[in-house]
Design an enzyme around this catalytic site. Structure first.
Site, PDB file in Angstrom:
ATOM      1  N   ASP A  35       0.939  -1.132  -0.017  1.00  7.20           N
ATOM      2  CA  ASP A  35      -0.106  -0.029   0.030  1.00  7.20           C
ATOM      3  C   ASP A  35       0.792   1.345   0.065  1.00  7.20           C
ATOM      4  OD1 ASP A  35       0.772  -0.411   2.854  1.00  7.20           O
ATOM      5  OD2 ASP A  35      -1.205   0.053   3.554  1.00  7.20           O
ATOM      6  N   ASP A 168      -5.657  -0.346   5.750  1.00 12.48           N
ATOM      7  CA  ASP A 168      -6.183  -0.590   6.538  1.00 12.48           C
ATOM      8  C   ASP A 168      -7.538   0.450   6.733  1.00 12.48           C
ATOM      9  OD1 ASP A 168      -4.220  -2.139   7.219  1.00 12.48           O
ATOM     10  OD2 ASP A 168      -3.506  -1.336   8.847  1.00 12.48           O
TER      11      ASP A 168
HETATM   12  C1  GLA Z   1      -0.189  -2.475   8.542  1.00 14.38           C
HETATM   13  C2  GLA Z   1      -0.296  -0.942   8.050  1.00 14.38           C
HETATM   14  C3  GLA Z   1      -0.699  -1.071   6.590  1.00 14.38           C
HETATM   15  C4  GLA Z   1      -0.042  -2.066   5.358  1.00 14.38           C
HETATM   16  C5  GLA Z   1       0.133  -3.372   6.241  1.00 14.38           C
HETATM   17  C6  GLA Z   1       1.053  -4.267   5.621  1.00 14.38           C
HETATM   18  O1  GLA Z   1      -1.341  -2.863   8.702  1.00 14.38           O
HETATM   19  O2  GLA Z   1      -1.049  -0.303   8.735  1.00 14.38           O
HETATM   20  O3  GLA Z   1      -0.766   0.392   6.050  1.00 14.38           O
HETATM   21  O4  GLA Z   1       1.277  -1.610   5.269  1.00 14.38           O
HETATM   22  O5  GLA Z   1       0.552  -3.267   7.730  1.00 14.38           O
HETATM   23  O6  GLA Z   1       0.542  -4.674   4.108  1.00 14.38           O
END
Ligand code: GLA
Length: 384
Positions: A35, A168
């Site tokens: 992301d 997320d």
């Molecule tokens: C955490 C971060 C997300 C993403 C994931 C890994 O959840 O908050 O933004 O980078 O790790 O995919």
């Protein structure tokens, strides 16, 4: 049930709440650490939530109670984020972000509680931030889109110390029942991909190796590696903005100038992006075997190239895939502990999962927790 409890508690402590909000955690089918590299991710909101009962205050004071942790937190919007304990930090930072962006708010009273395991990779902190900001929008009739709420929640995480992407927050805000969300993190366009698994179900296995990503430099350090590769590539082509704009061929050309660690991490991200698109296509076709193989490849990449797994998680994955009834298993979320996601045949799920749990405990002394999850709706106002 939880919703009723927090509403009652709110009424005991304050008066009747002005609004009730539920904010879901998320799973991620595939697309880890892509992301913030402006690639693709395929998460879904789940049927586990943080519930909020909220009311306005006339001052700039905030007063919150969590029956889950039996903690009272009070702050003024002018307080220092760093001085706040645990979840209070997120609320204060989010309130300050709202104010910084010109939204007219005063304080709030709230009771909150939920069933999203904390520190397990199911994004309880995104649910906390997104739910709180959504609640503030409702309380103060703020002109805020879901996209803006996601950006505020992300800025809140950055403020606390995790340089996360937007997966997320988008999952928690834009989730829909029975669907995964294919998010293009560059354009922020979303597509719903039906999560129809036929004879299979998704199970999350929590290793109970807790991670605190904001406090752990491993996450931010991975991001820094990716940014070093981008900076180098920009010397050849100034239009490159992220790993999304770098092809495998270009990455190969840069090999000699990169430390092996950074090269491998970038290679993982490029491949993981392809896997997200392939996984979306596999889900659309109902080809769960292909999806399972992509999950395996993703885990291998995280273990060997991105190096964000831990032995307990690798063990859970190895135990899972030794069963033909599990089509795929991989670590999920930011890494360094947390959960695995597993595609398990319904008919045999209970037997196989109990076997995995027992073997895991025997080898590590830890008790794994298992949750069956369903894709649910994003943050919303709820009524009793
Ligand atoms: C955490 C971060 C997300 C993403 C994931 C890994 O959840 O908050 O933004 O980078 O790790 O995919």
């Amino acid at each position: 049930m939880l919703l009723q409890q927090i509403a009652q508690r709110y009424t005991q402590l304050f008066q009747a709440p002005n609004v009730l909000v539920q904010a879901p955690g998320r799973i991620n089918i595939i697309g880890e650490h892509t992301d913030y590299n402006l690639g693709w991710v395929l998460p879904a909101a789940i049927d586990k939530y943080i519930y909020f009962a909220l009311g306005k205050k006339e001052t700039t004071q905030f007063e919150f109670y969590s029956p889950q942790f039996d903690e009272h937190i009070q702050f003024d919007i002018k307080d220092e984020v760093e001085t706040m304990p645990s979840w209070g930090k997120y609320l204060l930072a989010a309130a300050q972000e709202l104010q910084k962006r010109g939204h007219q708010i005063a304080g709030a009273a709230g009771v909150l509680s939920g069933d999203i395991p904390v520190g397990a990779g199911l994004s309880s902190s995104a649910a906390l931030c997104c739910g709180f900001v959504y609640g503030m929008k409702e309380l103060y009739s703020l002109d805020l889109s879901r996209k803006e709420i996601a950006l505020i929640a992300q800025a809140t995480e950055h403020r606390i110390g995790l340089n996360c992407g937007l997966m997320d927050q988008y999952a928690s805000l834009f989730g829909a029942e029975n669907s995964a969300l294919l998010l293009d993190c560059k354009s922020l366009e979303t597509q719903r991909i039906p999560l129809e698994l036929g004879d299979y179900e998704l199970y999350i296995i929590n290793s109970n190796v807790k991670h605190e990503l904001a406090a752990d430099s491993g996450y931010n350090e991975r991001r820094a590696s990716c940014e070093r590769v981008v900076t180098l590539a920009q010397q050849q082509d100034a239009t490159i903005e992220s790993l999304r704009d770098i092809s495998m061929d270009r990455l190969e050309e840069l090999t000699d100038e990169l430390v092996v660690k950074d090269y491998k991490r970038a290679r993982y991200v490029l491949h993981e992006n392809e896997r997200v698109l392939d996984a979306s296509a596999a889900l659309r076709k109902g080809d769960l075997k292909a999806l399972g193989k992509l999950l395996q490849a993703s885990h291998k990449g995280m273990r060997e190239e991105y190096q964000i797994t831990v032995p307990e998680i690798d063990l859970l994955v190895a135990l899972a895939i030794s069963n033909p009834e599990i089509l795929g298993s991989r670590m999920m979320g930011g890494g360094f502990g947390g959960c695995t996601i597993n595609i398990v045949e319904k008919a045999n799920a209970q037997r196989i999962l109990s076997k995995i749990k027992a073997a895991y405990q025997l080898e590590t002394g830890l008790k794994a927790e298992i949750y069956q999850v369903k894709a649910g709706a994003g943050v919303q106002v709820v009524r009793l």
